[in-house]
Design an enzyme around this catalytic site. Sequence first.
Site, PDB file in Angstrom:
ATOM      1  N   LYS A  35       0.834  -1.201   0.000  1.00  0.00           N
ATOM      2  CA  LYS A  35       0.000   0.000   0.000  1.00  0.00           C
ATOM      3  C   LYS A  35       0.876   1.262   0.000  1.00  0.00           C
ATOM      4  O   LYS A  35       0.640   2.197  -0.758  1.00  0.00           O
ATOM      5  CB  LYS A  35      -0.840   0.002   1.287  1.00  0.00           C
ATOM      6  CG  LYS A  35      -2.312   0.154   1.053  1.00  0.00           C
ATOM      7  CD  LYS A  35      -2.980   0.300   2.385  1.00  0.00           C
ATOM      8  CE  LYS A  35      -4.391  -0.197   2.341  1.00  0.00           C
ATOM      9  NZ  LYS A  35      -5.022  -0.142   3.658  1.00  0.00           N
ATOM     10  N   CYS A 263     -19.517   0.415   7.647  1.00  0.00           N
ATOM     11  CA  CYS A 263     -19.785   1.020   8.963  1.00  0.00           C
ATOM     12  C   CYS A 263     -21.106   0.614   9.587  1.00  0.00           C
ATOM     13  O   CYS A 263     -21.122   0.052  10.684  1.00  0.00           O
ATOM     14  CB  CYS A 263     -19.716   2.532   8.841  1.00  0.00           C
ATOM     15  SG  CYS A 263     -18.147   3.057   8.152  1.00  0.00           S
TER      16      CYS A 263
HETATM   17  C1  UGA Z   1     -21.540   6.200   7.166  1.00  0.00           C
HETATM   18  C2  UGA Z   1     -21.980   7.519   7.826  1.00  0.00           C
HETATM   19  O1  UGA Z   1     -22.920   8.185   6.992  1.00  0.00           O
HETATM   20  C3  UGA Z   1     -20.783   8.421   8.096  1.00  0.00           C
HETATM   21  O2  UGA Z   1     -21.210   9.581   8.799  1.00  0.00           O
HETATM   22  C4  UGA Z   1     -19.777   7.656   8.940  1.00  0.00           C
HETATM   23  O3  UGA Z   1     -18.608   8.420   9.179  1.00  0.00           O
HETATM   24  C5  UGA Z   1     -19.377   6.385   8.228  1.00  0.00           C
HETATM   25  O4  UGA Z   1     -20.543   5.582   7.995  1.00  0.00           O
HETATM   26  C6  UGA Z   1     -18.391   5.664   9.091  1.00  0.00           C
HETATM   27  O5  UGA Z   1     -18.734   5.293  10.224  1.00  0.00           O
HETATM   28  O6  UGA Z   1     -17.196   5.578   8.721  1.00  0.00           O
HETATM   29  P1  UGA Z   1     -20.916   5.420   4.674  1.00  0.00           P
HETATM   30  O7  UGA Z   1     -20.972   4.027   5.222  1.00  0.00           O
HETATM   31  O8  UGA Z   1     -19.768   5.826   3.847  1.00  0.00           O
HETATM   32  O9  UGA Z   1     -21.007   6.495   5.879  1.00  0.00           O
HETATM   33  O10 UGA Z   1     -22.202   5.608   3.756  1.00  0.00           O
HETATM   34  P2  UGA Z   1     -23.654   6.263   3.880  1.00  0.00           P
HETATM   35  O11 UGA Z   1     -23.761   7.313   2.847  1.00  0.00           O
HETATM   36  O12 UGA Z   1     -23.984   6.613   5.251  1.00  0.00           O
HETATM   37  O13 UGA Z   1     -24.558   5.029   3.418  1.00  0.00           O
HETATM   38  C7  UGA Z   1     -24.637   3.828   4.175  1.00  0.00           C
HETATM   39  C8  UGA Z   1     -25.701   2.913   3.617  1.00  0.00           C
HETATM   40  O14 UGA Z   1     -26.987   3.478   3.804  1.00  0.00           O
HETATM   41  C9  UGA Z   1     -25.589   2.674   2.109  1.00  0.00           C
HETATM   42  O15 UGA Z   1     -25.896   1.332   1.845  1.00  0.00           O
HETATM   43  C10 UGA Z   1     -26.626   3.616   1.494  1.00  0.00           C
HETATM   44  O16 UGA Z   1     -27.085   3.196   0.256  1.00  0.00           O
HETATM   45  C11 UGA Z   1     -27.700   3.541   2.570  1.00  0.00           C
HETATM   46  N1  UGA Z   1     -28.610   4.713   2.575  1.00  0.00           N
HETATM   47  C12 UGA Z   1     -28.156   5.930   2.947  1.00  0.00           C
HETATM   48  C13 UGA Z   1     -29.953   4.538   2.237  1.00  0.00           C
HETATM   49  O17 UGA Z   1     -30.398   3.416   1.899  1.00  0.00           O
HETATM   50  N2  UGA Z   1     -30.800   5.597   2.294  1.00  0.00           N
HETATM   51  C14 UGA Z   1     -30.367   6.823   2.666  1.00  0.00           C
HETATM   52  O18 UGA Z   1     -31.222   7.761   2.712  1.00  0.00           O
HETATM   53  C15 UGA Z   1     -29.022   7.013   2.999  1.00  0.00           C
END
Ligand code: UGA
Length: 432
Positions: A35, A263
Amino acid sequence: MKLCMIGTGYVGLVSGVCFADLGNNVICVDKDTKKIDLLLKGKIPIYEPGLSELVNKNYRNKRLKFSTNLKKSIIESDIIFICVGTPTKKSGSSADLSQIFNAAKEISLSINKFKIVVTKSTVPVTTGDQIEKILRKKNSSKKFSVVSNPEFLREGEAIRDFTYPDRIVVGSNDKKSNRLMHSLYAPLISKGAQYINTSRRAAELIKYASNAFLATKITFINEIANLCENTGINVEDISIGMGLDKRIGGRFLRAGPAYGGSCFPKDTKAITSTADKFKTNLSVIKSVIRSNESRSNLLLNKIYKILNNKVKNKKITFLGVTFKANTDDMRDSASLSMIPALSKKGAKIRYFDPTGYKKEFSKLKNVQNFENIKDSVQNTDLVIIHTEWNDFKSINFKNLVKGKKFTIYDMRNIYSPSKIRKQGFRYFSIGR
Ligand code: UGA
């Protein structure tokens, strides 16, 4: 300030390069020589919009360095961020903290002057206390301070989330480290970011509670979407109608496939497991986990229904297979349970993902990767829009194929049902 990021995964690399861009000198360290070699050549091991440009800019101006030498990097730094993984343990649902404690042990051997040791990784409540214990074995407690500073970056939006955060949470049990952390974040605070200082344990819990709450919000709207489908209501009207209430808020109310990623699935499990240890039953979150785990099956049943239960030899095209758009991350993606189930039933799966081929499906029968949307949908029976990449938002389906019209199952509610149906396609979406 001189910073050291231990771990060049998502959290460490993005935060490291963003701190460098704010004018700090940052060394990103990783045990994984491959990496680091890649990064030294200007290549980025993960897909994240804008990251490559920012890494190369800060590497060129020498504010960002990469190294495998942890000892030297710790000695040269004032603040050390632990950014290693905390995956779910192989047995059970608690977080595996071995990488965190290994990092703490390594740090404890190289403290030459006062250091702030910060956990940016998502860690269960009281992990900071345990890190402090490890450091105290080899060092006087005047030589270090252990702080919790969780990250709230979303994959695909990570640089913007770092630069314009809703809040910066610093959990510290002493004033000195809080002062230094405040000055580290001063450029963001002066642009309007809220900085809150809490106890270390509170900061650790804020992170888990936030992710669990967001997962709950998504699961809630997904279940409401199920009800909408059975009552002829458009779930988007519900999301808008609910979201305009400021106490609820409109974000994270998009119904779709089961939530995934690195996450939410892991953190919801870990918080319930921590709570169990402290004899507290987080029944709401436990039920969210169950509901989300059964969601892929629910959507699969809908697919079978769409295909009149004749799955064998049906050509099914997935547009997007990652857990969401703008990432190449496959971790806990809903496609990982749907595609194998469909392939087992004899369907012929094709997929196109803007981030390319996925090794996760390499051992499955009848699963084929395509290089573009057009080829992936020729002669197909069903198109499943699985992620919401911009690439999928304005497809002219009519022009894409001549003759045979396929069915569309839009799991991200990208298209207007009436417009698509007017073009002669059978169209299904989520909760409408
Ligand atoms: C999530 C959190 O949003 C971040 O704030 C946090 O820092 C991160 O986890 C972490 O702990 O590192 P992430 O996993 O990158 O971020 O993605 P999200 O955008 O939160 O989406 C997570 C899941 O929820 C995805 O499968 C997405 O498709 C789904 N989702 C999200 C929905 O189905 N509907 C929504 O309205 C939003």
